[in-house]
Design an enzyme around this catalytic site. Structure first.
Site, short mmCIF file in Angstrom:
data_model
loop_
_atom_site.label_atom_id
_atom_site.label_comp_id
_atom_site.label_asym_id
_atom_site.label_seq_id
_atom_site.Cartn_x
_atom_site.Cartn_y
_atom_site.Cartn_z
N HIS A 1 44.01 51.87 32.99
CA HIS A 1 43.11 51.04 32.19
C HIS A 1 43.86 49.92 31.45
CE1 HIS A 1 39.16 50.70 30.26
NE2 HIS A 1 39.73 50.62 29.08
N ASP B 1 42.29 53.64 37.07
CA ASP B 1 41.46 53.84 35.87
C ASP B 1 40.09 54.39 36.28
OD1 ASP B 1 40.31 53.67 33.31
OD2 ASP B 1 39.65 51.61 33.67
N SER C 1 38.32 46.34 28.94
CA SER C 1 37.40 47.46 28.73
C SER C 1 36.04 46.95 28.22
CB SER C 1 38.05 48.45 27.76
OG SER C 1 37.37 49.66 27.77
#
Ligand SMILES: *[C@@H]1O[C@H](CO)[C@@H](O)[C@H](O)[C@H]1NC(C)=O
Ligand SMILES: *[C@@H]1O[C@H](CO)[C@@H](O)[C@H](O)[C@H]1NC(C)=O
Length: 454
Positions: free
Chosen positions: A431, A379, A167
């Protein structure tokens, strides 16, 4: 039996050549004997900055296996989520009090260092409790903390070393890697990997509109408006369009993606807690994305007790980590703040220095490092298409064409290679790839570390 085990421990300790008071010898909620060692404590970064780490040795061969530094993102989110819910060896059961063994832990093939960064995140702290920071300062502090780690664990300096981030770790990872590659500390950096990372604001935001439409989220009217108001002669600008009607359409699109009740981290999974009853989350999360549009943050007046991102349920990890006996076992002083999955203070006061990692990747590839950019392809926080476009924009020579990779006789996802640079998707994963596709994630990281085919 106890004696044999003690001797075995001492033997391993001797072989690794150090002993530290940070060692974790027992953990509340854990009854199984472990075939690895672990330490938890603090690493010194800049003066007054103390970053909490949790280090586990490889279950295979701590001496020969590589060392991974794992970084979760946010900014403001804790790498202990990586440990306790993603690729760490011990996960927390729903009851919030029992630990169980994760059979797909990355410490099956590597020593793994989990670092809570920057200060203010998780159990990490600054003496002055000032938590405003930025990308360069974070990289500097992570680099200092890493050097302190090697002071505590000098025998691991000779292991191959990799940084892997998720991320916003898409920013932390290349910035730290370049510090290491250019720095004087004799660290054996061999490469880095980024999972569902933010690599470029432009590619991330631009691609998300296509992702949304082609995953059936918008419908014809909104799509027609987006094309009418945001595109010109076949070229669309969803990133920083100045047209008023385009901006209104984009807000509509992003509301659907971020705040309508979809799980932004995993399109086909439920949203924990269901459809939100208030939209307070919009923009705590979005504030730094799509900066150009200056969405007005609707600041919540409610005090968030548990700062988990929308649709994510971290109750189990939160409950376990905030137990007094767990904190003691992990050597967290009593006066350090309670653990949160994501720190609102850090996230809100964070200054994002870089809008793209383009220059960093080119410099790091130029140093011959191995690079993996992987994306769970459901994601929407950092969608696969944006990272694919980012990788393509680096303009490297393609050596393996886009093709499936296989796990358990099934297509696990797709990948392509540009020499040392690989782009790879994990089919149907969101994610947090190691959490939601654990077996494939372990296979992927094993291939990456050993530089063998995917
Ligand atoms: C929009 O973004 C592009 C790419 O980053 C940049 O070149 C351009 O100047 C920006 N335009 C505006 C109006 O900010
Ligand atoms: C979150 O997880 C806990 C178990 O750890 C469960 O009891 C609770 O109902 C869940 N909450 C939501 C909103 O899903």
């Amino acid at each position: 039996m106890a004696m044999v085990w003690l001797l075995l421990l001492l033997g391993v300790s001797g072989a690794l050549g150090y002993f530290s008071s940070d060692e974790v010898l027992s953990l509340p909620g854990l009854s199984t004997r472990l075939n690895f060692r672990q330490w938890s404590g603090y690493l010194q970064a800049a003066p007054g900055i103390h970053l909490h780490y949790w280090f586990v040795t490889s279950q295979r061969d701590p001496v020969q296996d590589p060392l991974i530094l794992w970084l979760n993102g946010g900014p403001g989110c804790s790498s202990l989520d990586g440990f306790l819910a993603e690729n760490g060896p011990l996960h927390v059961k729903d009851d919030g009090s029992t630990l169980y063994i994760n059979e797909y832990s990355w410490n099956k093939v590597a020593n793994v260092l989990y670092l809570e960064s920057p200060a203010g995140v998780g159990f990490s702290y600054a003496d002055d409790q000032v938590y405003a920071t930025n990308d360069d300062e974070v990289a500097d502090n992570n680099y200092l903390a890493l050097q302190d780690f090697f002071r505590k664990f000098p025998s691991f300096m000779k292991n191959d070393f990799y940084v892997i981030g998720e991320s916003y770790g898409g920013i932390y990872t290349p910035t730290l890697s370049l510090r290491i590659a250019n720095g004087a500390a004799p660290i054996n950096l061999k490469g880095f990997a980024v999972g569902n990372g933010l690599s470029s604001n432009y590619f991330n935001d631009q691609s998300l509109v296509y992702f949304g439409y082609y995953h059936g989220l918008f419908g014809d009217t909104l799509w027609a408006n987006l094309n009418t108001y945001c595109c010109n002669g076949g070229t669309c600008n969803f990133f920083n369009n100045t047209d008023y009607f385009c901006q209104e359409s984009i807000k509509e699109a992003f509301f659907i993606i971020y705040d309508s009740g979809l799980n932004v981290y995993s399109l086909y999974m439920d949203c924990a807690g269901g459809i939100p009853t208030s939209y307070k989350r919009f923009l705590t999360d979005m504030k730094n994305l799509f900066q150009f549009y200056q969405f007005q943050a609707v600041k919540s007046t409610e005090k968030a007790i548990n700062m988990a991102p929308p649709c994510i349920n971290d109750t189990a990890q939160w409950t376990w980590l905030n137990r007094a006996d767990v904190r003691r076992a992990l050597h967290i002083p009593e006066w350090v703040q309670a653990w949160e999955l994501c720190s609102a203070v850090v996230s809100e006061s964070y200054h994002r220095t870089y809008s793209t990692m383009y220059d960093f990747y080119l410099k790091l590839l130029g140093k011959g490092l191995r690079v993996l950019v992987y994306n769970g392809d459901t994601d929407m926080a950092c969608n696969f298409l944006g990272d694919h476009w980012f990788v393509q924009s680096l303009n490297q020579q393609k050596t393996v064409n886009y093709q499936p990779w296989i796990h358990n006789n099934q297509i696990a996802g797709f990948y392509e290679k540009y020499g040392d640079l690989t782009f790879l998707t994990v089919k149907g994963a969101g994610h947090m790839v190691p959490q939601w596709a654990p077996a494939r994630a372990l296979k992927m990281v094993t291939s990456f570390l050993s530089n063998s085919p995917y």
